[in-house]
Design a protein around this motif. Structure first.
Motif, PDB file in Angstrom:
ATOM      1  N   HIS A  69       0.859  -1.047  -0.024  1.00 18.44           N
ATOM      2  CA  HIS A  69      -0.325   0.087   0.085  1.00 18.44           C
ATOM      3  C   HIS A  69       0.594   1.065   0.063  1.00 18.44           C
ATOM      4  CE1 HIS A  69      -3.720  -2.297   0.338  1.00 18.44           C
ATOM      5  NE2 HIS A  69      -2.947  -2.917   1.409  1.00 18.44           N
ATOM      6  N   TYR A 116      -8.876   2.180  -3.587  1.00 17.89           N
ATOM      7  CA  TYR A 116      -8.971   1.557  -2.722  1.00 17.89           C
ATOM      8  C   TYR A 116     -10.717   1.852  -2.174  1.00 17.89           C
ATOM      9  CZ  TYR A 116      -4.256   1.792  -1.415  1.00 17.89           C
ATOM     10  OH  TYR A 116      -3.268   1.629  -0.930  1.00 17.89           O
ATOM     11  N   GLY A 126      -9.342  -1.982  -0.324  1.00 16.70           N
ATOM     12  CA  GLY A 126      -9.612  -1.073   0.274  1.00 16.70           C
ATOM     13  C   GLY A 126      -9.449  -1.475   1.694  1.00 16.70           C
TER      14      GLY A 126
END
Length: 150
Positions: free
Chosen positions: A37, A84, A105
């Motif tokens: 991420h 996300y 997400g």
């Protein structure tokens, strides 16, 4: 004593809260970056930290996070671009939109939650479970008092 020296030796609640927030965010976002991420930023937490897995309205995210709706809208646009979240019609009100997490997400949300659980466990181990629980309970009360004052 100079103001700067006093702020260093006896920081006020705002400074202490800010330092804690920055420290927690830094650990979470550094760890998340190493877990795939790397494009996720602390500012995006104003959405994903408050987002329900089944989706939330932007107005609810603004209220929960304390951010303006325009800020949330901009962050949602960024998070859509990053993959996300997505916008979907709200099944309860077709005129409204829900912000819904994607698989990416949901992965970030799950990992972030686990990181905070681990950080809290380490802090409780460091200061003692009772001390930590007292601190957290008192901090919750202070936040509630401030929220009621606003």
């Amino acid at each position: 004593m100079r103001r700067h020296e006093r702020k260093e030796s006896d920081p006020d609640l705002g400074i202490l809260s800010g330092r804690l927030l920055v420290s927690l965010q830094q650990e979470v976002y550094d760890t998340l970056a190493g877990q795939g991420h790397e494009r996720f930023r602390p500012k995006h937490g104003a959405v994903l930290a408050y987002l329900d897995e089944e989706g939330s309205r932007a107005a609810d995210l603004a209220k929960r996070s304390g951010q303006h709706k325009q800020v949330i809208s901009t962050l949602v646009d960024e998070l859509i671009e990053l993959g996300y979240v997505r916008r979907e019609p709200d099944p309860d009100d077709r005129r409204a939109k829900l912000i819904v997490p994607t698989e990416l997400g949901l992965d970030q949300m799950k990992r972030s939650d686990a990181l905070f659980v681990d950080m809290e466990r380490r802090l409780a181990d460091a200061v003692g479970a009772d001390v930590y629980e007292d601190f957290k309970s008192t901090f919750r009360r202070i936040v509630a008092l401030r929220r009621d004052a606003d």
